[in-house]
Design a protein around this motif. Sequence first.
Motif, short mmCIF file in Angstrom:
data_model
loop_
_atom_site.label_atom_id
_atom_site.label_comp_id
_atom_site.label_asym_id
_atom_site.label_seq_id
_atom_site.Cartn_x
_atom_site.Cartn_y
_atom_site.Cartn_z
N ALA A 136 -42.18 -16.01 -38.24
CA ALA A 136 -42.17 -15.08 -37.11
C ALA A 136 -41.63 -13.71 -37.52
O ALA A 136 -42.23 -12.67 -37.20
N PHE A 137 -40.51 -13.69 -38.24
CA PHE A 137 -39.92 -12.42 -38.63
C PHE A 137 -40.81 -11.66 -39.59
O PHE A 137 -40.96 -10.43 -39.49
N ILE A 205 -53.03 -13.48 -33.37
CA ILE A 205 -52.58 -13.54 -31.97
C ILE A 205 -51.11 -13.13 -31.87
O ILE A 205 -50.73 -12.33 -31.00
N LEU A 206 -50.28 -13.67 -32.76
CA LEU A 206 -48.86 -13.32 -32.76
C LEU A 206 -48.65 -11.84 -33.05
O LEU A 206 -47.79 -11.19 -32.43
N LEU A 253 -45.10 -18.41 -30.51
CA LEU A 253 -45.13 -19.19 -31.74
C LEU A 253 -44.82 -20.66 -31.45
O LEU A 253 -45.43 -21.56 -32.03
N ASN A 254 -43.86 -20.89 -30.56
CA ASN A 254 -43.52 -22.26 -30.20
C ASN A 254 -44.68 -22.96 -29.51
O ASN A 254 -44.91 -24.16 -29.73
N ILE A 255 -45.40 -22.23 -28.69
CA ILE A 255 -46.55 -22.81 -27.99
C ILE A 255 -47.67 -23.14 -28.97
O ILE A 255 -48.29 -24.21 -28.90
N LEU A 256 -47.91 -22.25 -29.93
CA LEU A 256 -49.05 -22.40 -30.83
C LEU A 256 -48.76 -23.34 -31.99
O LEU A 256 -49.62 -24.17 -32.36
N LEU A 257 -47.59 -23.22 -32.60
CA LEU A 257 -47.33 -23.92 -33.86
C LEU A 257 -46.41 -25.14 -33.73
O LEU A 257 -46.50 -26.05 -34.54
N ILE A 258 -45.51 -25.11 -32.76
CA ILE A 258 -44.47 -26.14 -32.73
C ILE A 258 -44.72 -27.17 -31.63
O ILE A 258 -44.72 -28.38 -31.88
N GLN A 259 -44.96 -26.73 -30.42
CA GLN A 259 -45.14 -27.65 -29.30
C GLN A 259 -46.58 -28.12 -29.19
O GLN A 259 -47.26 -27.88 -28.19
N VAL A 260 -47.07 -28.71 -30.27
CA VAL A 260 -48.46 -29.21 -30.30
C VAL A 260 -48.46 -30.68 -30.70
O VAL A 260 -47.52 -31.19 -31.26
#
Length: 260
Positions: A136-137, A205-206, A253-260
């Motif tokens: 992210a950074f 997108i990010l 990022l959490n929606i796209l990469l982590i909470q899947v």
Amino acid sequence: MKVRTLTAIIALIIFLPILLKGGMILMLFSYLLAFVALKEILNMNMIRFLSIPGLISAVGLVVIMLPQNAGHWVDQVQLKALIALSFVLLSYTVLSKNRFSFMDAAFCLMSIAYVGIGFMYLYTTRAEGLRYILFAFLVVWLTDTGAYLFGRMIGKHKLWPVISPNKTIEGFIGGLICSLIVPLVMIIFVNFNIPIWLLLIYTVILSMFGQLGDLVESGFKRHFGVKDSGRILPGHGGILDRFDSFMFVLPLLNILLIQV
């Protein structure tokens, strides 16, 4: 320029070890940054942090930043607390004889959500793994760098002059292009458990939402007639000025990469 560079170096020396360490120290640091950011955004609307609405907003910030992995009770507490805070703020409009208005109450609630969600995901993203927070950074930093360089070199068409007169369409596209360096390099060293083509799409997108976050904060400042959100970082402005992009990127990022 020297002041700006020195501030960046000192901030990096303080922030990077905390980010790498993670855990409780990062959570507490995230709360500290969030309180400063909340103070900054309330001050834009001439609401003092050390006032009844300001302190109510601070309580709301504490609640909304509770760690999501603490259990299902967190969701219930957050919902009930925000409902209660809404009624308290609305009641205060009467007690203040409308010196604190309905719009001010709505502004406080929106500020709690805007600041609280963004900084809550700062420490929860790190808890999911160092690779995610670094991703992210780096995406935000490469996007900002690319937008600046492309804008300076070939920027001719204004992106949104009413909000941010210095940003260009060429800079916006340049930021997107430079952000793609991050997944192409990181994929060599870490595994995100998704195909590279999908990671590239997510990165674009990010990057777009990071630039949108920057524009949103610029819109706040333009609306309230301030140059910077604060003065805590000499040469850089306030905490909101430095974290505006991350406050959009980290939840997404959490929606796209982590909470899947």
